[in-house]
Design an enzyme around this catalytic site. Sequence first.
Site, short mmCIF file in Angstrom:
data_model
loop_
_atom_site.label_atom_id
_atom_site.label_comp_id
_atom_site.label_asym_id
_atom_site.label_seq_id
_atom_site.Cartn_x
_atom_site.Cartn_y
_atom_site.Cartn_z
N TYR A 81 0.82 -1.21 0.00
CA TYR A 81 0.00 0.00 0.00
C TYR A 81 0.86 1.26 0.00
CZ TYR A 81 -3.73 3.24 1.38
OH TYR A 81 -4.62 4.28 1.42
N VAL A 92 -9.91 2.04 12.56
CA VAL A 92 -10.10 2.22 13.99
C VAL A 92 -11.43 2.91 14.34
CG1 VAL A 92 -8.73 4.38 14.18
CG2 VAL A 92 -8.93 2.82 16.13
N GLY A 112 -1.31 1.95 22.33
CA GLY A 112 -2.46 2.85 22.58
C GLY A 112 -2.02 4.31 22.60
#
Length: 342
Positions: A173, A215, A235
């Site tokens: 990609y 997400v 996170g």
Amino acid sequence: MAPNGDHQKSTKPPPSPSPLRNSKFFQSNMRILVTGGAGFIGSHLVDRLMENEKNEVIVADNYFTGSKDNLRKWIGHPRFELIRHDVTEPLLIEVDQIYHLACPASPIFYKYNPVKTIKTNVIGTLNMLGLAKRVGARILLTSTSEVYGDPLVHPQTEDYWGNVNPIGVRSCYDEGKRVAETLMFDYHRQHGIEIRIARIFNTYGPRMNIDDGRVVSNFIAQALRGEPLTVQAPGTQTRSFCYVSDMVDGLIRLMEGDDTGPINIGNPGEFTMMELAETVKELIDPKVELKIVENTPDDPRQRKPDITKAKGVLGWEPKITLRQGLPLMEEDFRLRLGVPKK
Ligand SMILES: NC(=O)c1ccc[n+]([C@@H]2O[C@H](COP(=O)([O-])OP(=O)(O)OC[C@H]3O[C@@H](n4cnc5c(N)ncnc54)[C@H](O)[C@@H]3O)[C@@H](O)[C@H]2O)c1
Ligand SMILES: O=C(O)[C@H]1O[C@H](OP(=O)(O)OP(=O)(O)OC[C@H]2O[C@@H](n3ccc(=O)[nH]c3=O)[C@H](O)[C@@H]2O)[C@H](O)[C@@H](O)[C@@H]1O
């Protein structure tokens, strides 16, 4: 038979002109191809382009991650055409502008068949540039902030060359889009093709696939289903999220303007994935849990666009904040998942 046809004179009035003569079809003065127009951003772009009665819009899509459903309100419209077409094959049509979006965008989909992803980026872009050259069309490529890889410059400006793994699982990609950008500039320099390159940063909004894997769609779908929000470790990685109507506005300004780009189009509001999860939890269901799960290789640790160029050259900046955009997406997901607001 009398050669002068005198005896053939009819008393009937002349036929009325074809109804097509007055139809909008013939007033169109800009024929626009949108590759990947059945996808998330593409279908919103089509909606905006179709608002202009002078535009005729053709979508070419292979429906890998897109759907006819996203375009249902336009199917049958006289200024709209939908073609099942894979951009890795040549397309011979006559158009004035090409918005070239065709490419799976969610990491789970672009990694599903990486060889196909790189073919779509390289051969697909080559084919669309060939079309642009043959008919003299202006072409816009939707490139990505992933061309900056795991960036060592923060926020990212367009002159940063990036930090990209050429042999990783994301390379089909990000390296694919880098080659697509190279092809755009080579056709521009060698053949004088009018090009525009947008470097899009994470975009969200209604119509994203519910199980898209990105997400924002994951967190909203999980919160509505009462499932834990899967925050990939650690996170603390950041992203900057742009609402889709702002994105479409930026893409059209870029196409209509004079600058080739590349130009970053994104919202500079930057959030950690933990902050995003907390915001979704607060807005949708304060009882939902957060679960730390394993991350995927080469996940960029930070990402935020410097949009000085977009502001100066396009007079563009995003208007919708994350807190304004999330409820609009929630509404669409509730409808599609059949989860009414309590
Ligand atoms: N949404 C984002 O956050 C984001 C960020 C950066 C760049 N982009 C770029 O914007 C474009 C659109 O992204 P999206 O979020 O709407 O994704 P999407 O997956 O919803 O849309 C992509 C569309 O392209 C079609 N497609 C894929 N391969 C094709 C092929 N070989 N031939 C024809 N059609 C094909 C799919 O069926 C789909 O309709 C992509 O080029 C993507 O790389 C998106
Ligand atoms: O904007 C871009 O340029 C690129 O951004 C995204 O790639 P990515 O940022 O990796 O998108 P997500 O899959 O949504 O991941 C964003 C972050 O959320 C995390 N994540 C993802 C999914 C999840 O359930 N939980 C979670 O914490 C990931 O680890 C990552 O750090 C898009 O999917 C690409 O199409 C696009 O080109």
